[in-house]
Design an enzyme around this catalytic site. Structure first.
Site, PDB file in Angstrom:
ATOM      1  N   PRO A 110       0.825  -1.212   0.000  1.00  0.00           N
ATOM      2  CG  PRO A 110      -0.403  -1.325   1.994  1.00  0.00           C
ATOM      3  CD  PRO A 110       0.622  -2.053   1.179  1.00  0.00           C
ATOM      4  CG  LEU A 115       3.792  -1.068   5.306  1.00  0.00           C
ATOM      5  CD1 LEU A 115       2.771  -2.106   4.827  1.00  0.00           C
ATOM      6  CD2 LEU A 115       4.438  -1.567   6.600  1.00  0.00           C
ATOM      7  CG  ASP A 161      12.215   3.645   4.271  1.00  0.00           C
ATOM      8  OD1 ASP A 161      12.625   3.375   5.408  1.00  0.00           O
ATOM      9  OD2 ASP A 161      11.155   4.265   4.069  1.00  0.00           O
TER      10      ASP A 161
HETATM   11  C1  MEV Z   1      10.489   6.372   6.902  1.00  0.00           C
HETATM   12  O1  MEV Z   1      10.237   5.006   6.636  1.00  0.00           O
HETATM   13  C2  MEV Z   1      11.499   6.516   7.976  1.00  0.00           C
HETATM   14  C3  MEV Z   1      11.878   7.947   8.347  1.00  0.00           C
HETATM   15  O2  MEV Z   1      12.821   7.825   9.413  1.00  0.00           O
HETATM   16  C4  MEV Z   1      12.476   8.713   7.178  1.00  0.00           C
HETATM   17  C5  MEV Z   1      13.864   8.225   6.779  1.00  0.00           C
HETATM   18  O3  MEV Z   1      14.521   7.520   7.559  1.00  0.00           O
HETATM   19  O4  MEV Z   1      14.294   8.587   5.672  1.00  0.00           O
HETATM   20  C6  MEV Z   1      10.669   8.709   8.884  1.00  0.00           C
END
Ligand code: MEV
Length: 330
Positions: A110, A115, A161
């Site tokens: 999604p 995620l 990510d």
């Molecule tokens: C996003 O999945 C995680 C955050 O820490 C942003 C990032 O690490 O780039 C909010």
């Protein structure tokens, strides 16, 4: 020639947001994947077709020509900016500017759910297009290019990510470097609020508070970093499983409280977190940027009761498994 690549979604177990400030974080790839086909076209253009992109409340299929006219597709359209940047970056790396490339995307992840859908689509696109253009890149290099794409589109990103999506498994991440943690099956339930948060806006919001009152926010970020280090010690310790899960659960609850303090929780996220805890989860917290999106709960004894409680509280539960595999050329 047509190349198919796929890359997984992720959950951040500990340390989202503080990781943007150079603190460590722990994340894992999960078994939902985005698939990208890449092939040459004759007209020198970049062409993007997306099938079955899941945004809250609907599943959409579109091609780049029609997307801008359909306002409901706004969230899905965000996907295009990651794909376009990824293709342009790889064309530049391969010295192939002006080469016509068509990509076709289908995703189980999604969009905007926290995620890692954007990172997965960037990584899978880089994987497919680099292979099409004859570049030999390792998954780690592809993760780094994915980080560049995020920086171009979002302005700020820690890179966790795309790294976990490219290399898979269970990782400890700090300032661009990662280390695999021992693989463990985690009895978790992910709860989707059904609404999406914008990582770019949430990261900017936390940055605004940090700049306004660094003396208040810095200790919160430091505490988040300590939670991650403690969690790593627990994960790599030889404690028995029950004790290990109990400690990880407590650390999740503390981490959630600090994320709430940063302002990234929502009423719905907190409702799902508390519903999971009341149903017997030993820990529950936001995962990802927040502002909607997902939470996850650790529920070694009662995954199905926790999933039911999440449904009753108005969320969509997903029982997922950690994926050892990152980017894969199919
Ligand atoms: C996003 O999945 C995680 C955050 O820490 C942003 C990032 O690490 O780039 C909010």
């Amino acid at each position: 020639m047509r190349v198919l690549a796929s890359a997984p979604a992720k959950i951040i177990l500990f340390g989202e947001h503080s990781v943007v400030y150079g603190k460590p974080a722990i994340a894992a790839a999960i078994d939902l994947r985005t698939y990208v086909w890449a092939e040459f076209n004759e007209n020198g253009a970049i062409k993007i077709e997306a099938k079955d992109i899941r945004v809250p409340g609907l599943t959409v299929s579109f091609s780049e020509d029609e997307i801008y006219f359909e306002s409901d597709y706004g969230k899905a359209a965000e996907v295009l900016s990651y794909v376009r940047q990824a293709i342009e970056l790889v064309r530049k790396e391969a010295d192939a500017n002006g080469k016509g490339i068509t990509v076709s995307i289908t995703s189980q992840i999604p969009v905007g759910a926290g995620l890692g859908s954007s990172a997965a689509v960037a990584v899978a696109t880089i994987g497919a297009v680099s292979r099409l253009l004859g570049l030999e890149l390792s998954n780690e290099e592809i993760g780094k290019l994915g980080h560049k794409v995020e920086l171009l589109v979002q302005g700020a990103s820690s890179g966790i990510d795309p790294t976990v999506s490219a290399i898979g498994g269970f990782i400890h991440y700090e300032k661009g470097n990662f280390e695999h943690l021992p693989f463990m099956e985690l009895p978790i339930v992910v709860g989707y609020t059904g609404s999406s948060g914008s990582t770019k806006e949430l990261v900017a919001m936390v940055r605004g508070t940090y700049e306004e009152m660094p003396e208040v926010i810095e200790p919160v970020l430091v505490a988040m970093g300590k939670i991650v280090e403690k969690a790593r010690d627990v994960i790599t310790s030889d404690l028995d499983e029950e004790l290990r899960f109990a400690q990880l659960g407590r650390l999740m609850n503390i981490n959630h409280g600090l994320l709430d303090a940063l302002g990234v929780s929502t009423k719905k996220l907190s409702e799902l977190v508390y519903a999971a805890r009341v149903a017997g989860a030993i820990g529950a917290k936001i995962t990802g940027a927040g502002g909607g999106g997902c939470m996850y709960a650790l529920a070694p004894e009662n995954q199905s009761e926790v999933a039911t409680a999440i449904t009753i509280a108005g969320g969509t539960p997903m029982i997922t498994r950690i994926s050892r595999e990152g980017l894969r050329i199919e």
